[in-house]
Each structure stands twice: as C-alpha cells, then as structure tokens.
Design an enzyme around this catalytic site. Structure first.
Site, PDB file in Angstrom:
ATOM      1  N   ASN A 124     -13.989 -13.382   2.365  1.00  0.00           N
ATOM      2  CA  ASN A 124     -14.166 -13.296   0.919  1.00  0.00           C
ATOM      3  C   ASN A 124     -15.492 -12.666   0.511  1.00  0.00           C
ATOM      4  OD1 ASN A 124     -13.630 -14.208  -1.980  1.00  0.00           O
ATOM      5  ND2 ASN A 124     -15.515 -15.326  -1.539  1.00  0.00           N
TER       6      ASN A 124
ATOM      7  N   ASP B 138     -19.444 -10.843  -3.358  1.00  0.00           N
ATOM      8  CA  ASP B 138     -17.990 -10.972  -3.334  1.00  0.00           C
ATOM      9  C   ASP B 138     -17.318  -9.641  -2.997  1.00  0.00           C
ATOM     10  OD1 ASP B 138     -15.829 -13.015  -4.025  1.00  0.00           O
ATOM     11  OD2 ASP B 138     -15.175 -11.259  -5.176  1.00  0.00           O
TER      12      ASP B 138
ATOM     13  N   ASP C 287     -11.719 -18.925   5.412  1.00  0.00           N
ATOM     14  CA  ASP C 287     -12.669 -19.555   4.515  1.00  0.00           C
ATOM     15  C   ASP C 287     -12.475 -19.021   3.087  1.00  0.00           C
ATOM     16  OD1 ASP C 287     -15.243 -21.155   4.252  1.00  0.00           O
ATOM     17  OD2 ASP C 287     -15.897 -19.215   3.494  1.00  0.00           O
TER      18      ASP C 287
ATOM     19  N   GLU D  71      -8.016 -22.045   3.419  1.00  0.00           N
ATOM     20  CA  GLU D  71      -8.799 -23.073   2.740  1.00  0.00           C
ATOM     21  C   GLU D  71      -8.621 -22.936   1.235  1.00  0.00           C
ATOM     22  OE1 GLU D  71     -13.264 -24.907   2.739  1.00  0.00           O
ATOM     23  OE2 GLU D  71     -13.045 -22.752   2.460  1.00  0.00           O
TER      24      GLU D  71
END
Length: 506
Positions: A139, A201, A231, A262
């Site tokens: 991410n 990001d 993640d 997640e």
C-alpha cells in the site's frame, strides 16, 4: 507504519496491516485454499513475528516440521527504514518493531537478514514440510527517515530506480483531506488515496506500480514462497488487489499463491472485512480474536468471560473458509483487542480452543516480550535482530508449548469433522467432540472440575495430548479411559484442558 504522526497508539494499531490473501476472483484458475504442506499436516500456521531468517530456518527443522505445522508466516523482508534518531513516533526506542513496515526498496536486505539467508530459510523450511508465507507491504512506502537497512537514501516521494513523486497519491490532486492523511476511516476516497498515518501512499491503480509490486512478489514466489499476508489491504482496495494478483505466477508447487488480507472491522459496506472475502484467499480474523478475548477474559478487572458463549463461535464472522484465524497478532496484542502472552495459561487455553474448534485457518503467534508498545525486538546496536532464544525471557515461543503442539496434532487429525457432543455448564467449562475423530474439554476457571462427559469415541485408553504424546504405543503423559458407552470421567485442570483423538489410543 508511518511515524510522521506523534500518535504512537495509532501507529501501533495501524502500522502492520496485513493478511494472507484469499479467494482470488478473476484469475484463470481456482483461488488458493487453506495452506497445506507435507504428510500428516493440514493448515496450521505459525507466525514468527520479527524472528531473523536463520532462527526461522532452525525452528522449521527443530519444531515446526516435527510438530505438524503446515506453514510459517515471516515478517516483511524488503529493505526498510533504519531510524537514526529518536522522535517522530518514538522518543525512547531507536529501532521500534514498526521500522519494517516502511519499505524503501524491494531488495531483500532487512533487519532479519540478507537475501541469501532469506532464500536459505525458505528452502530449509520447505524441506522440513513447512511452507513459507510472507508479510507483504504493497500500500505504501515510508513516512520518515532518509536511510535504509540496505544503505539506500531516499525521501518521502523519491526512491531511486523504483518510484518518484508521480507514483504516489498526493494531497489536493488525489486525497481530499485537509492534511493529506486519512481523517475519516469511513470515507472511501480518503481510505484509498490518503496517507495512512503519514506513509507515502502508492498509486496501486497505476500499471507501473502494479508491475513493480508484481516483480517483487514474483521474486519471492520464485524463491519458494507460497503466499502472502497483505498489510493494509483495506487501503489498497478490492479492484487493485485483484489486478495485482492476476500478475502473480503460480507457486513452485503449481498452486495459486495464498493471499490473506488485513482488513480491520468496523468499516461500513465495501470497507468491511466481509466485502474483501472475494479479493483474496482469506481475510484476517480480526473480529474473531476480539470475541475470543471477550469469552476468555472479558473486560472487568477480575473477569473471566464465559466459554459457554463459544458454542456458536464463527456465526456472524467472515466465513471459516475465508478467514485466517488467530488469538492475537502483533497489532492486536498491543492495541487491547486480544489476549497476549502476558495472559499466561488463559492465552494457551484460547490457543487450544481455536485449534480444536476448527474455525478458519488457524495461526499461532510467537514473538518477543515487550513492555512499551513500540519496543524493538532483541537486536544489536545497529538494529539487526539477533537469534531467537526461546529459553530467554526476551522471546515468547507460544507455538512450542506442549499445550499448543498437542492441539496442532489434534487439529491435523480431526480435519473437517463437525463439532458434536457439545456440553457446557453455562460458564467456563466446555467440552465437545469433532465427529468421532477427537474430543476435548476446556476449563477457564481457577479450580479443577471432575465430571463425566460423552465423547462419541470408541471405548479404550487414550493419551491426553495436552500433556503427553504417543510413541511406540505408549503415552508420555496421563491417560484417560472411555467406557463402552463412549463416556469418560476426567478431571479437567484449572485453566487447562484434556484432549485426545482416536489416533491417541494406547
């Protein structure tokens, strides 16, 4: 996680967001199911959080393989932030555990060891019958610092030879929040395009970014890795996760990679864990570990919950076949959602319940002892993690405890047999069978209880696998006797269990 924010609690909760990826829609082949490896194994995984590669390899050979674990989850292996000063998230720990969640490049030089050590670890574990699953951060990149463990220099949006500013979501152009960070975790656009606790990001919708990520993950697959915990998968989004998985090659066993996502609970609609069950092989059982804590410990200072409520455990949670379940992980042992190793016998009892009951793909978590939530694993002065010593108080090796390894074997033997012969006293003593394959009783009270139970198993003498094991027809621990009616009279220890399978008859 990003430590550009001074909120350590937010960091500890959000920093390591990852899961093994689950059901893979849109792929040419069927998605990977629960991980399996070697004869006599089903799907139990150990999570050796922030163990170095040499120690993981040794554990696969010495403990995990012989105990019947099917897989091991290892920590994020890519080159990451190496802090050079205090502050920015921790004023007391120079090399906190969350450094590894700020990748700088996809080279495999990390706190846990070198690329050669990583490859050797994977090979060693596979030879021991234990598949390897990697914690993958896709991410974001970093939120602070300028130096990596691999000796690279970087800035927030510039990673030489890998990414530049055009590869990241930015405040004003993509992210609508006033700060550039996620201010509203129920706002879809913010969740996907703003920075999670200050971490740069990535544009995971970009072909370039997807190709770089796929190159990295495929390298790991080529080394023998069987899947990933992803993640912060909620912040990537379903479409980008599926697009990335389409670029992944098959594993060396010819299977699709197992991908666990997640996704913390509480989000509405497509931000909920249930909405991600089609975006990978599984989602992390983050709501389930809360329920386990509440059943075994509850919230009053002297509370013990009630194990009787677990009769329908799994109802209302993500489907069992789409869930990587656990009693705790590195986030939830720190944020208060779950039991921890500090709960001692209660924690072991909860591990036994999860392995016996059969909800999800069970994972047993082991790591290092801590008092501060951002504590470093045992390391040298440069931050490199030292070898694990389970005899030392610095390390917590729950997966080795006989109370747990006995139930790994129990889980492997009973397979998918249904829960039957449930009994409870309305409080903290429960018992159930897994079809005609095995039986267990668990007592979360402070006093032992003696009574007669229906087991559904054939008459005979059985080895109690919570305290012994069968070798050459003999039990190394206590035995119990099932009579001709399938009943057994046993004393269930305080904060303990009695369990056996039909394979444990002596």
């Amino acid at each position: 996680m990003s430590v550009r924010t001074s909120s350590l609690s937010a960091l500890a909760v959000l920093a390591a967001i990852g899961l093994p990826l689950a059901a893979l829609h849109g792929l040419e082949r069927e998605p990977a199911g629960a991980p399996q490896a070697g004869p006599g194994r089903t799907d139990v995984m150990a999570n050796l959080f922030e163990w170095n590669w040499d120690s993981v390899a040794s554990e696969c050979t010495g403990t995990l393989g012989p105990a019947g674990y099917a897989g091991v989850q290892v920590s994020q292996p890519a080159d990451s932030l190496k802090r050079t000063k205090l502050g920015d998230g921790s004023d007391t720990v120079l090399h906190p555990w969350w450094e590894i969640y700020q990748p700088v490049s996809y080279e495999l030089t990390s706190r846990m060891g070198t690329e050669a050590q990583f490859r050797s670890m994977v090979t060693t574990c596979r030879r021991a019958g234990v598949k390897v699953y990697v914690d993958a951060v896709v991410n974001h990149m970093t939120g602070q610092g300028s130096t990596s463990y691999g000796g690279r220099t970087y800035s927030h949006f510039e990673y030489a030879g890998l990414y530049d500013a055009s590869d990241f979501h930015r405040k004003g152009t993509d992210c609508p929040s006033s700060t550039g960070g996620i201010e509203d975790f129920n706002n879809l656009r913010q969740v996907r395009t703003c920075e999670l606790v200050g971490l740069a990001d990535l544009r995971t919708d970009s072909p370039k970014v997807r190709n770089e990520l796929a190159k990295y993950l495929n390298k790991l697959i080529g080394y023998g890795v069987s899947g990933f915990r992803v993640d912060a998968a909620k912040h990537v989004g379903q479409d980008d996760l599926l697009a990335l998985q389409k670029k992944l090659r098959d594993t060396v066993d010819g299977d699709r990679p197992y991908v666990a996502l997640e996704v913390f609970g509480g989000g509405p609609g497509i931000l909920s864990p249930q909405a991600f069950t089609g975006a990978g092989s599984a989602v992390l059982g983050l709501d389930g570990d809360i329920q386990i804590k509440n059943a075994f410990k509850s919230y009053p200072a002297d509370g013990t919950g009630s194990l009787a409520v677990l009769k329908t455990f799994g109802d209302g949670l993500t489907p069992s076949g789409k869930t990587l379940s656990f009693v705790q992980n590195h986030d939830t042992e720190r944020n208060g959602d779950a039991l921890t190793y500090k709960d001692g016998a209660t924690n072991l009892l909860a591990q036994q319940f999860l392995l016996a009951y059969g909800y999800g793909t069970p994972q047993v978590y082991s790591s290092f002892a801590w008092s501060a939530t951002d504590a470093s694993p045992p390391s040298d002065p440069g931050g490199l993690i030292t070898d694990t010593d389970c005899a030392s108080e610095a390390w917590v090796c729950v997966h080795r405890d006989k109370a747990v390894t006995g139930l790994v074997g129990f889980h492997n033997h009973v397979g998918r047999a249904p829960v039957t012969h449930w009994w409870d006293n309305g409080g903290n003593l429960i018992a159930f069978s897994r079809g005609q394959a095995g039986w267990i009783a668990l007592n979360n009270d402070k006093s032992p209880v003696t009574r007669t139970f229906d087991t559904g198993l054939a008459a005979g003498t059985y080895c109690d696998v919570t305290r012994g094991s069968v070798s050459k027809g003999k039990c190394s621990g206590p035995t119990v006797t099932v009579d001709a009616r399938g009943q057994v009279r046993v004393t269930v220890p305080a904060k303990g269990a009695v369990a056996f399978t039909r394979a444990d008859r002596v």
